[in-house]
Design a protein around this motif. Structure first.
Motif, PDB file in Angstrom:
ATOM      1  N   LEU A  94     -86.254 -14.278  23.656  1.00  0.00           N
ATOM      2  CA  LEU A  94     -86.628 -12.657  22.855  1.00  0.00           C
ATOM      3  C   LEU A  94     -87.859 -12.714  22.606  1.00  0.00           C
ATOM      4  O   LEU A  94     -88.760 -13.784  22.089  1.00  0.00           O
ATOM      5  N   ASP A  95     -88.312 -11.037  23.106  1.00  0.00           N
ATOM      6  CA  ASP A  95     -89.231 -11.085  23.034  1.00  0.00           C
ATOM      7  C   ASP A  95     -90.014  -9.941  21.594  1.00  0.00           C
ATOM      8  O   ASP A  95     -91.071  -9.687  21.468  1.00  0.00           O
ATOM      9  N   SER A 127     -86.466  -8.647  26.789  1.00  0.00           N
ATOM     10  CA  SER A 127     -85.568  -8.554  25.655  1.00  0.00           C
ATOM     11  C   SER A 127     -85.683  -8.590  24.136  1.00  0.00           C
ATOM     12  O   SER A 127     -86.853  -8.518  23.816  1.00  0.00           O
ATOM     13  N   LEU A 163     -78.912  -5.661  20.899  1.00  0.00           N
ATOM     14  CA  LEU A 163     -79.986  -5.942  22.209  1.00  0.00           C
ATOM     15  C   LEU A 163     -79.923  -5.667  22.969  1.00  0.00           C
ATOM     16  O   LEU A 163     -79.327  -4.732  23.524  1.00  0.00           O
ATOM     17  N   CYS A 198     -91.224 -14.673  18.964  1.00  0.00           N
ATOM     18  CA  CYS A 198     -91.141 -13.354  19.207  1.00  0.00           C
ATOM     19  C   CYS A 198     -91.929 -12.755  18.635  1.00  0.00           C
ATOM     20  O   CYS A 198     -92.356 -12.981  17.381  1.00  0.00           O
ATOM     21  N   ARG A 212     -80.530 -14.924  28.090  1.00  0.00           N
ATOM     22  CA  ARG A 212     -82.168 -14.801  27.739  1.00  0.00           C
ATOM     23  C   ARG A 212     -83.572 -15.118  26.455  1.00  0.00           C
ATOM     24  O   ARG A 212     -82.438 -15.775  24.985  1.00  0.00           O
ATOM     25  N   HIS A 254     -82.005  -5.053  26.699  1.00  0.00           N
ATOM     26  CA  HIS A 254     -83.035  -5.387  27.715  1.00  0.00           C
ATOM     27  C   HIS A 254     -83.655  -4.586  29.027  1.00  0.00           C
ATOM     28  O   HIS A 254     -82.442  -3.802  29.165  1.00  0.00           O
ATOM     29  N   GLU A 255     -84.234  -4.742  29.455  1.00  0.00           N
ATOM     30  CA  GLU A 255     -85.223  -3.734  30.339  1.00  0.00           C
ATOM     31  C   GLU A 255     -85.794  -4.953  31.554  1.00  0.00           C
ATOM     32  O   GLU A 255     -86.204  -4.970  32.106  1.00  0.00           O
ATOM     33  N   LEU A 280     -77.989 -14.496  22.524  1.00  0.00           N
ATOM     34  CA  LEU A 280     -78.692 -14.299  23.973  1.00  0.00           C
ATOM     35  C   LEU A 280     -78.801 -15.703  24.453  1.00  0.00           C
ATOM     36  O   LEU A 280     -78.503 -15.637  26.090  1.00  0.00           O
TER      37      LEU A 280
END
Ligand code: ZN
Ligand code: FE
Length: 241
Positions: free
Chosen positions: A49-50, A27, A18, A74, A47, A20-21, A42
């Motif tokens: 999900l992109d 995500s 996983l 996503c 979160r 995460h920025e 998630l």
């Protein structure tokens, strides 16, 4: 701010990751074999999900793609050279491409050999490499769709990265790889010390991942082979073991 990376064990010995920025809040997940454990984690993290980042087409790396895409809307990035086999692919990536993930960027490294179109994602600013089934801790992927020469060249590309680069691979194969590594390189003190640590970690039920490029350079018999021919002999020997 570096990428936040969480290892998630799935199936019997797969890892997905996983991502995460923090600056953008984006995500992502690398190689989700299945939907449920990813979605559950998630949800715990609050979160969405992109992005899904796919290294290669095998089902134990892509089996969750379509369900996750359906659930989160996503997008899916993956290897251009095997795009037809990657479920739900939206963005096709090839060697040298840059994949922007919020304020982080992954450089795409073509790493064929395990599969013909396999790619790895290198986040230089975060010192993180996602290399699927190309390079493992103390091992490397089987040559399903490529020659020893092809895989040797792919491993060379990864070994050109800085020693500090953390290696996030697709499987927890380390302990069995360690047995083979000791068998062929038992006088390597760095390897012997590493194997002791690996056994402790596994005894405690802990992952041995991430490794680092520097550690692999010092202890992984496959990347330490002198040339493609020697690499090929080692790979064949391991296949029989
Ligand atoms: Zn695979
Ligand atoms: Fe795999």
């Amino acid at each position: 701010m570096p990428l936040e990376i969480e290892l998630l064990p799935i199936l019997s010995d797969n890892y997905c990751y996983l991502l995460h920025e923090p600056a953008s809040g984006l995500s992502g997940v690398v190689d989700p074999a299945v939907e449920e454990p990813v979605a559950a984690r998630l949800a715990e993290l609050g979160r969405g999900l992109d992005w899904i980042l796919t290294t290669h087409h095998h089902a134990d790396h892509t089996g969750g793609n379509l369900a996750l895409k359906e659930r989160y809307g996503c997008r899916i990035a993956g290897p251009a050279a095997e795009a037809a086999k990657v479920p739900g692919i939206d963005l096709q990536l090839a060697h040298g491409d840059c994949f922007a993930f919020g304020e982080e960027t992954a450089t795409i490294i073509a790493t064929p050999g395990h599969t013909a179109g396999h790619i790895s994602y290198y986040f230089a600013a975060s010192d993180a490499l996602f290399c699927g089934d190309t390079l493992f801790a103390l091992g490397c992927g089987r040559l399903f769709e490529g020659s020893a020469e092809t895989m040797w060249k792919s491993l060379g590309r990864l070994m050109a990265l800085p020693d500090r680069t953390r290696v996030y691979c697709g499987h927890e194969y380390t302990q069995s790889n360690a047995r083979f590594a000791l068998h062929v390189d038992h006088e390597n003190a760095a390897l012997v010390a590493r194997v002791a640590k690996i056994d402790e970690l596994r005894q405690a039920g802990e992952p041995t991942i991430p490794s680092t490029i520097g550690l692999e350079r010092a202890t992984n018999p496959f990347v330490r082979a002198g040339d493609a021919a020697e690499f090929g002999r080692l790979r064949a020997l391991k296949d029989q073991s």
